[in-house]
Design a protein around this motif. Structure first.
Motif, PDB file in Angstrom:
ATOM      1  N   UNK A 246       0.826  -1.207   0.000  1.00 44.39           N
ATOM      2  CA  UNK A 246       0.000   0.000   0.000  1.00 44.39           C
ATOM      3  C   UNK A 246       0.857   1.253   0.000  1.00 44.39           C
ATOM      4  N   UNK A 247       1.888   1.260   0.827  1.00 43.25           N
ATOM      5  CA  UNK A 247       2.742   2.434   0.922  1.00 43.25           C
ATOM      6  C   UNK A 247       4.173   2.061   0.574  1.00 43.25           C
ATOM      7  N   UNK A 248       4.964   3.099   0.302  1.00 41.04           N
ATOM      8  CA  UNK A 248       6.381   2.875   0.055  1.00 41.04           C
ATOM      9  C   UNK A 248       7.169   3.105   1.345  1.00 41.04           C
ATOM     10  N   UNK A 249       8.197   2.296   1.557  1.00 45.25           N
ATOM     11  CA  UNK A 249       9.154   2.584   2.629  1.00 45.25           C
ATOM     12  C   UNK A 249      10.271   3.415   2.016  1.00 45.25           C
ATOM     13  N   UNK A 250      10.283   4.691   2.329  1.00 43.98           N
ATOM     14  CA  UNK A 250      11.280   5.564   1.709  1.00 43.98           C
ATOM     15  C   UNK A 250      12.257   6.053   2.781  1.00 43.98           C
ATOM     16  N   UNK A 251      13.537   5.770   2.584  1.00 42.16           N
ATOM     17  CA  UNK A 251      14.568   6.300   3.478  1.00 42.16           C
ATOM     18  C   UNK A 251      15.097   7.590   2.894  1.00 42.16           C
ATOM     19  N   UNK A 252      15.233   8.615   3.721  1.00 43.16           N
ATOM     20  CA  UNK A 252      15.796   9.857   3.208  1.00 43.16           C
ATOM     21  C   UNK A 252      17.046  10.234   3.994  1.00 43.16           C
ATOM     22  N   UNK A 253      17.966  10.879   3.293  1.00 40.43           N
ATOM     23  CA  UNK A 253      19.178  11.392   3.939  1.00 40.43           C
ATOM     24  C   UNK A 253      18.867  12.813   4.378  1.00 40.43           C
ATOM     25  N   UNK A 254      18.980  13.097   5.667  1.00 41.40           N
ATOM     26  CA  UNK A 254      18.648  14.430   6.168  1.00 41.40           C
ATOM     27  C   UNK A 254      19.689  15.440   5.697  1.00 41.40           C
ATOM     28  N   UNK A 255      19.216  16.631   5.344  1.00 39.55           N
ATOM     29  CA  UNK A 255      20.153  17.624   4.808  1.00 39.55           C
ATOM     30  C   UNK A 255      20.917  18.324   5.921  1.00 39.55           C
ATOM     31  N   UNK A 256      20.344  18.352   7.141  1.00 40.09           N
ATOM     32  CA  UNK A 256      21.012  19.034   8.252  1.00 40.09           C
ATOM     33  C   UNK A 256      21.991  18.074   8.912  1.00 40.09           C
ATOM     34  N   UNK A 257      23.198  18.561   9.203  1.00 39.81           N
ATOM     35  CA  UNK A 257      24.157  17.757   9.962  1.00 39.81           C
ATOM     36  C   UNK A 257      23.916  18.042  11.445  1.00 39.81           C
ATOM     37  N   UNK A 258      23.150  17.151  12.103  1.00 39.58           N
ATOM     38  CA  UNK A 258      22.755  17.426  13.489  1.00 39.58           C
ATOM     39  C   UNK A 258      23.936  17.346  14.447  1.00 39.58           C
TER      40      UNK A 258
END
Lengths: 170, 281
Positions: B240-252
């Motif tokens: 039903x849904x996609x599992x999407x991993x994203x790379x965060x743009x902020x370097x925490x």
């Protein structure tokens, strides 16, 4: 009595401020925390008042929590640690027995005894901290690894600190 | 009665232990109430100023990288400024100017510096060195030059405690830029460089590297603020849904200067939403 008391107060102040200012910023391998201030709580003499020790644990735990931004979590685990400590001490008597008002440190009772005494306490402390902080068992393996690595690193620091800074008997 | 008292006295250590633990549990539960008013304990002035002093010492060694990032942001803004001068086709436009600029100011950016930051917990927070005296209020969004950082949770006079994006209880309304489809970005609790984009259906074509930004469905962040880029995507077990991993743009790991965003129309927007009878039945 007096020497132990003064040593306790001084080591407590130094260890808690070191924890807040220095060790809070370190995470070894990204998952291992060093809770060096546990050395102060663990080294209190066996004769320390049980209730007083728990209230002291609450106070120190809350100070630590303020800086870790986890209000109540370290306090809860530290109070638990101080509650079980007397029972564990009397279950785990060294061969020579305890001496009155001795600090519970490696220099007095030996490395083997200290490991047996501190390892389960530090591990249960880390487990409570990380599982309450995670809030659920969803990240079980990650949390248990964190607790294990933190226990090893905390113990390493605690033991090295005792060899370097604590007086040996005689 | 005497027996009862002696019983209580015998087990006093256990009773006190239970009472203290209940107190701690109460504190934890109070503090877990993330979205509503919370203890501003770590934003209090004593803790805040100790942290600021410690930060001053450690911050000294990071000055160079902070300078570089600020210079890069300056360069980007200058570039933006030079490209946004549009040549009017009708020369009459040059003589038109706004008489009242207060209406056109929807967002106001307040600068602050992070004095305490956590990235190793499952639920992370950070503290900034501006508070109610500088106009910071609970609920304001916090961003930096690279993207979304978090949200203000509690303020004292000179400090504010914020919920980091790296907090499993702080999901953010997001948009997949190429398709304009809405979803939710939530952190999963382990890797401070990655988050999960949820509720995108499988019919959307997602490419690695697609940009994820904030949606306009919230009153906290302006729309189209960068969150991250797509790392990988795969359908979930039910398709039903996609599992999407994203790379965060902020370097925490190296947060320093941030902006708190004041939305001048937030009260209006929220009060309009809360009059919807279907939401609060």
């Amino acid at each position: 009595m007096n020497r132990s008391l003064i040593a306790s107060i001084v080591s407590g102040l130094i260890l808690v401020s070191l924890q807040i200012l220095l060790f809070r910023n370190f995470a070894f391998f990204n998952i291992g925390f060093a809770f060096v201030y546990l050395l102060f709580m663990l080294s209190l003499p066996k004769e320390t008042n049980h209730l007083g020790a728990m209230f002291l644990a609450l106070l120190i735990g809350l100070v630590i929590d303020l800086f870790y931004q986890t209000l109540g979590i370290h306090a809860a685990s530290l109070v638990f640690l101080m509650f079980v400590r007397p029972f564990w001490l009397s279950a785990n008597v060294p061969r020579s027995g305890y001496e009155v008002n001795d600090l519970m440190v490696l220099g007095n009772y030996g490395l083997g005894w200290f490991m047996g005494y501190s390892l389960p306490l530090v591990f249960s402390y880390c487990c409570i901290v990380f599982f309450v902080e995670a809030g659920s068992g969803d990240l079980f393996w990650q949390t248990i690894t964190k607790a294990l690595v933190s226990t090893v690193i905390t113990l390493a620091f605690i033991i090295i600190a005792q060899y370097l800074f604590y007086p040996k008997r005689r | 009665m005497g027996k009862l008292l002696s019983f209580l006295y015998r087990f006093r250590a256990f009773l006190i232990f239970v009472i203290i633990e209940l107190f701690c549990v109460w504190l934890i539960v109070q503090n877990n109430d993330y979205q509503r008013s919370a203890f501003a304990a770590s934003s209090s002035s004593i803790v805040g100023s100790i942290n600021e002093t410690a930060k001053n010492v450690s911050g000294f060694f990071r000055l160079q990288s902070v300078n570089e990032s600020l210079a890069a942001e300056n360069a980007r803004l200058r570039e933006l400024l030079s490209t946004s001068v549009n040549v009017p086709e009708d020369s009459m436009d040059t003589y038109l100017f706004q008489t009242d600029t207060t209406d056109s100011m929807m967002y106001k950016y307040l600068k602050a510096e992070v004095v305490m930051n956590g990235i190793r917990n499952v639920n992370n927070f950070f503290t900034i060195n501006r508070g109610s005296a500088a106009g910071i209020e609970p609920g304001m969004g916090v961003i930096n030059a690279s993207g979304v950082v978090g949200k203000v949770r509690a303020v004292s006079e000179n400090f504010a405690q914020c919920i980091s994006l790296l907090n499993t209880r702080n999901p953010i309304s997001a948009k997949h830029l190429p398709s304009s489809r809405m979803g939710t970005v939530a952190w999963e609790g382990s890797n401070p460089k990655k988050a999960r984009l949820q509720y995108i259906t499988t019919d959307i074509a997602i490419e690695v590297g697609d940009t994820i930004v904030t949606s306009s469905f919230n009153a906290v962040y302006p729309k189209n603020i960068m969150i991250g880029t797509v790392l990988s995507s795969s359908p979930d077990a039910n398709n039903t849904y996609l599992n999407i991993d994203i790379a965060l743009s902020v370097d925490f790991g190296s947060l320093s200067y941030v902006y708190a965003i004041k939305n001048n129309t937030k009260a209006e927007q929220d009060s309009l939403i809360s009059t919807n009878p279907l939401l609060y039945e």
